[in-house]
Scaffold this motif. Sequence first.
Motif, PDB file in Angstrom:
ATOM      1  N   UNK A  44       0.972  -1.290  -0.145  1.00  0.00           N
ATOM      2  CA  UNK A  44       0.031  -0.067  -0.055  1.00  0.00           C
ATOM      3  C   UNK A  44       0.695   1.258   0.060  1.00  0.00           C
ATOM      4  N   UNK A  45       2.218   1.144   0.216  1.00  0.00           N
ATOM      5  CA  UNK A  45       3.010   2.204   0.179  1.00  0.00           C
ATOM      6  C   UNK A  45       2.697   3.258   1.319  1.00  0.00           C
ATOM      7  N   UNK A  46       2.589   2.677   2.404  1.00  0.00           N
ATOM      8  CA  UNK A  46       2.129   3.138   3.404  1.00  0.00           C
ATOM      9  C   UNK A  46       2.981   3.094   4.667  1.00  0.00           C
ATOM     10  N   UNK A  47       3.285   4.071   5.499  1.00  0.00           N
ATOM     11  CA  UNK A  47       4.015   4.286   6.713  1.00  0.00           C
ATOM     12  C   UNK A  47       3.259   5.067   7.699  1.00  0.00           C
ATOM     13  N   UNK A  48       2.805   4.670   9.062  1.00  0.00           N
ATOM     14  CA  UNK A  48       2.244   5.127  10.157  1.00  0.00           C
ATOM     15  C   UNK A  48       3.259   5.177  11.329  1.00  0.00           C
ATOM     16  N   UNK A  89      12.086  12.952  13.058  1.00  0.00           N
ATOM     17  CA  UNK A  89      13.380  13.623  12.848  1.00  0.00           C
ATOM     18  C   UNK A  89      14.729  12.564  12.951  1.00  0.00           C
ATOM     19  N   UNK A  90      14.441  11.818  14.023  1.00  0.00           N
ATOM     20  CA  UNK A  90      15.336  10.675  14.262  1.00  0.00           C
ATOM     21  C   UNK A  90      15.598   9.747  12.968  1.00  0.00           C
ATOM     22  N   UNK A  91      14.508   9.208  12.494  1.00  0.00           N
ATOM     23  CA  UNK A  91      14.280   8.423  11.258  1.00  0.00           C
ATOM     24  C   UNK A  91      14.913   9.135  10.033  1.00  0.00           C
ATOM     25  N   UNK A  97      16.908   5.439   5.724  1.00  0.00           N
ATOM     26  CA  UNK A  97      15.644   5.363   6.306  1.00  0.00           C
ATOM     27  C   UNK A  97      14.680   6.513   5.532  1.00  0.00           C
ATOM     28  N   UNK A  98      15.354   7.642   5.394  1.00  0.00           N
ATOM     29  CA  UNK A  98      14.830   8.871   5.058  1.00  0.00           C
ATOM     30  C   UNK A  98      14.404   8.510   3.476  1.00  0.00           C
TER      31      UNK A  98
END
Length: 172
Positions: A44-48, A89-91, A97-98
């Motif tokens: 689904x190309x989703x991140x929460x 911000x950390x990720x 990861x960015x």
Amino acid sequence: ASFGNNAQSDIAVLDYEGYIDKYAGTVFHNGRGKCDCILESDAEMTVILDEITSSSSGVENLQKPIHGRKNYEGGKFEKVEHQLLVSLQTLKGVPEIAAHLDAQTKKVCLCSYKLYTSEEMNLIGNPVSVFSRGQAEAERQTGENGVKISSPQIEAMGFEFRRISHSYIYSI
């Protein structure tokens, strides 16, 4: 928090808070705000990024100022937003990861909350879902998939900020 998976795609759930807490006592851990979990669906190309909180006696308790090591004049809602922002911000500080986060089409920082009645807060064990009329109305206002809240800092990082009550399901 409840999540719906209508596409029945694989969803990865990372206990982000637990992961960061493994480094307790290190420079990496000390003072680091963190969300509770991260959910991702590649199909689904989703991140929460999800932060879970609760309150007794209505949504107004989630807005009461918090004074301590850090002050949050907007209460738990402001604290949740800050935890989500710091996690993001950390990720985003890790280039690999960015890049992965930026490739997602649906990117959400989610505040999930549960409102307990006073009676529920006094129960030990499994609370029942009995809400006062005011609490039920506050929950209805978020609706399915939550209500979108303005958060310029989170939005500047390519994510939207949403708030949803426990009694609703967020669809991935």
